[in-house]
Scaffold this motif. Structure first.
Motif, short mmCIF file in Angstrom:
data_model
loop_
_atom_site.label_atom_id
_atom_site.label_comp_id
_atom_site.label_asym_id
_atom_site.label_seq_id
_atom_site.Cartn_x
_atom_site.Cartn_y
_atom_site.Cartn_z
N PHE A 213 -2.72 -13.46 52.19
CA PHE A 213 -2.12 -15.38 51.92
C PHE A 213 -3.11 -15.99 52.02
O PHE A 213 -2.91 -17.30 51.26
CB PHE A 213 -1.94 -15.50 54.29
N ILE A 214 -4.25 -16.38 51.93
CA ILE A 214 -5.48 -16.75 50.90
C ILE A 214 -4.76 -17.17 49.38
O ILE A 214 -4.92 -18.11 49.19
CB ILE A 214 -6.35 -16.81 51.67
N ARG A 215 -4.79 -15.90 49.36
CA ARG A 215 -4.41 -15.26 47.86
C ARG A 215 -3.07 -16.77 47.44
O ARG A 215 -3.05 -17.23 46.15
CB ARG A 215 -3.93 -14.02 47.86
N GLU A 216 -2.13 -16.87 48.20
CA GLU A 216 -0.76 -17.84 47.88
C GLU A 216 -1.46 -18.89 48.23
O GLU A 216 -0.64 -20.14 46.73
CB GLU A 216 -0.17 -17.01 48.33
N LYS A 217 -2.82 -19.49 48.98
CA LYS A 217 -3.02 -21.05 49.24
C LYS A 217 -3.51 -21.49 47.46
O LYS A 217 -3.14 -22.75 47.84
CB LYS A 217 -3.98 -20.49 50.60
N ILE A 218 -4.76 -19.85 47.33
CA ILE A 218 -5.67 -20.75 46.40
C ILE A 218 -4.80 -20.83 45.13
O ILE A 218 -4.96 -21.70 44.25
CB ILE A 218 -6.30 -19.03 46.09
N ARG A 219 -3.56 -20.30 44.83
CA ARG A 219 -3.02 -20.49 43.45
C ARG A 219 -1.66 -21.42 43.65
O ARG A 219 -0.87 -21.95 43.00
CB ARG A 219 -1.57 -18.90 43.86
N GLY A 220 -1.76 -21.79 44.68
CA GLY A 220 -0.69 -23.29 45.48
C GLY A 220 0.58 -22.95 44.96
O GLY A 220 1.54 -24.00 45.48
N VAL A 221 1.09 -22.08 45.82
CA VAL A 221 2.48 -21.72 46.09
C VAL A 221 2.01 -22.40 47.35
O VAL A 221 3.98 -22.53 47.12
CB VAL A 221 2.64 -19.58 46.13
N TYR A 222 1.45 -21.82 48.29
CA TYR A 222 1.92 -22.10 49.51
C TYR A 222 0.53 -22.97 50.10
O TYR A 222 -0.34 -22.24 50.79
CB TYR A 222 2.40 -21.15 50.70
N PRO A 223 0.21 -23.99 49.50
CA PRO A 223 -1.41 -24.69 49.67
C PRO A 223 -1.27 -24.97 51.40
O PRO A 223 -2.61 -25.42 51.75
CB PRO A 223 -0.95 -26.08 48.74
N GLU A 224 -0.32 -25.32 52.11
CA GLU A 224 -0.51 -25.79 53.09
C GLU A 224 -0.28 -25.18 54.31
O GLU A 224 -1.22 -25.55 55.67
CB GLU A 224 0.87 -26.71 53.64
N THR A 225 -0.31 -23.53 54.85
CA THR A 225 -0.91 -22.53 55.00
C THR A 225 -2.45 -22.55 55.66
O THR A 225 -3.24 -23.18 54.81
CB THR A 225 -0.72 -20.86 54.18
N GLU A 226 -2.92 -22.95 56.68
CA GLU A 226 -3.53 -22.42 57.58
C GLU A 226 -4.22 -21.82 57.76
O GLU A 226 -3.32 -20.95 58.72
CB GLU A 226 -3.36 -23.87 59.14
N MET A 227 -5.58 -21.70 57.71
CA MET A 227 -6.35 -19.94 59.08
C MET A 227 -6.95 -20.51 59.66
O MET A 227 -8.14 -21.29 59.59
CB MET A 227 -7.05 -19.24 57.51
N ILE A 228 -6.80 -19.40 60.91
CA ILE A 228 -7.91 -19.85 61.66
C ILE A 228 -8.11 -18.17 62.86
O ILE A 228 -7.52 -17.46 62.57
CB ILE A 228 -6.86 -20.77 63.27
#
Length: 245
Positions: A213-228
């Motif tokens: 999921f971090i991969r998709e966040k870095i790529r800007g596909v899902y930039p709002e996803t939060e990791m806790i």
């Protein structure tokens, strides 16, 4: 393909459940907030540890390695590597912290069922273990001492490899099977997480879930996803530890 078949043989993909009762307990009503969890407890050895054990044993076998050796505390990692070595047809030796060896006979029995040799640490089989064992053969042991014994055992022969079940990069890579499956399962029901949360000790469980999921966040596909990452108060290395090289 052989490794994929091994993953399938131990029950992958693991199920993704919606936590309806937890939602109810938290007072969440309707579908505005949904809680899903990936159930790694259905593994034959009871945890996510088998994900990396299978891959490590498989590639060691391909490299001509005859034996893998490791340490274990409560026994989750030891039993995972024991099963993985059994499936790949190589020997497995486990140095288990003595207090756990005595308190958790079920784990010891499980490892032996998978044909692993299990030694209570400190043991009389290594120089590092004997220093403690000869002074007190009822010494409770420690994970650090068990690691020392496993590494010393490994250095005896070039055909033996020491295996670590957490922390290091290749372990995190193997564990991403969790997050990759979760992404695929969520996509089938038209969902994508706003928050990815997981427990973090050595980090392999959390990283394995979060990295895809971090991969998709870095790529800007899902930039709002939060990791806790949630770690124990007893050893909060990320929250309160010193960040240094």
């Amino acid at each position: 393909n052989d490794l994929r078949a091994m993953y399938a043989s131990i029950g992958r993909p693991t199920p993704l459940h919606r936590a309806y009762r937890l939602e109810k307990e938290l007072g969440i009503e309707g579908d505005n907030i949904k809680i899903f969890y990936k159930n790694e407890s259905v593994s034959p050895t009871g945890s996510h540890k088998l994900n990396t054990a299978l891959a490590q044993a498989y590639f060691c076998k391909k490299q001509g390695i005859n034996e893998m050796v490791t340490e274990t505390g409560a026994g989750q990692w030891g039993s995972a590597l024991a099963l993985a070595c059994n499936l790949s047809g190589i020997k497995c030796t486990v140095y288990m912290v003595r207090i756990s060896f005595l308190q958790k006979p079920g784990r010891k029995i499980l490892m032996k069922i998978f044909n692993a040799k299990v030694h209570a640490s400190p043991s009389e089989f290594t120089e590092s273990g004997r220093r403690y064992w000869e002074k007190d053969n009822n010494h409770n042991g420690s994970l650090g001492l068990a690691i020392s014994e496993a590494i010393e055992h490994c250095l005896r022969d070039e055909s033996i490899r020491y295996s670590l079940g957490s922390v290091v990069n290749h372990v995190l890579l193997h564990q991403t099977v969790i997050g990759q499956e979760a992404k695929s399962q969520l996509s089938k029901i038209g969902e994508y997480p706003d928050i990815v949360i997981g427990c973090a000790g050595g980090g392999s469980n959390f990283a394995g879930t979060a990295i895809p999921f971090i991969r998709e966040k870095i790529r800007g596909v899902y930039p709002e996803t939060e990791m806790i990452a949630v770690e124990p108060r007893a050893c909060p290395s990320m929250c309160k530890g010193k960040y240094m090289w």
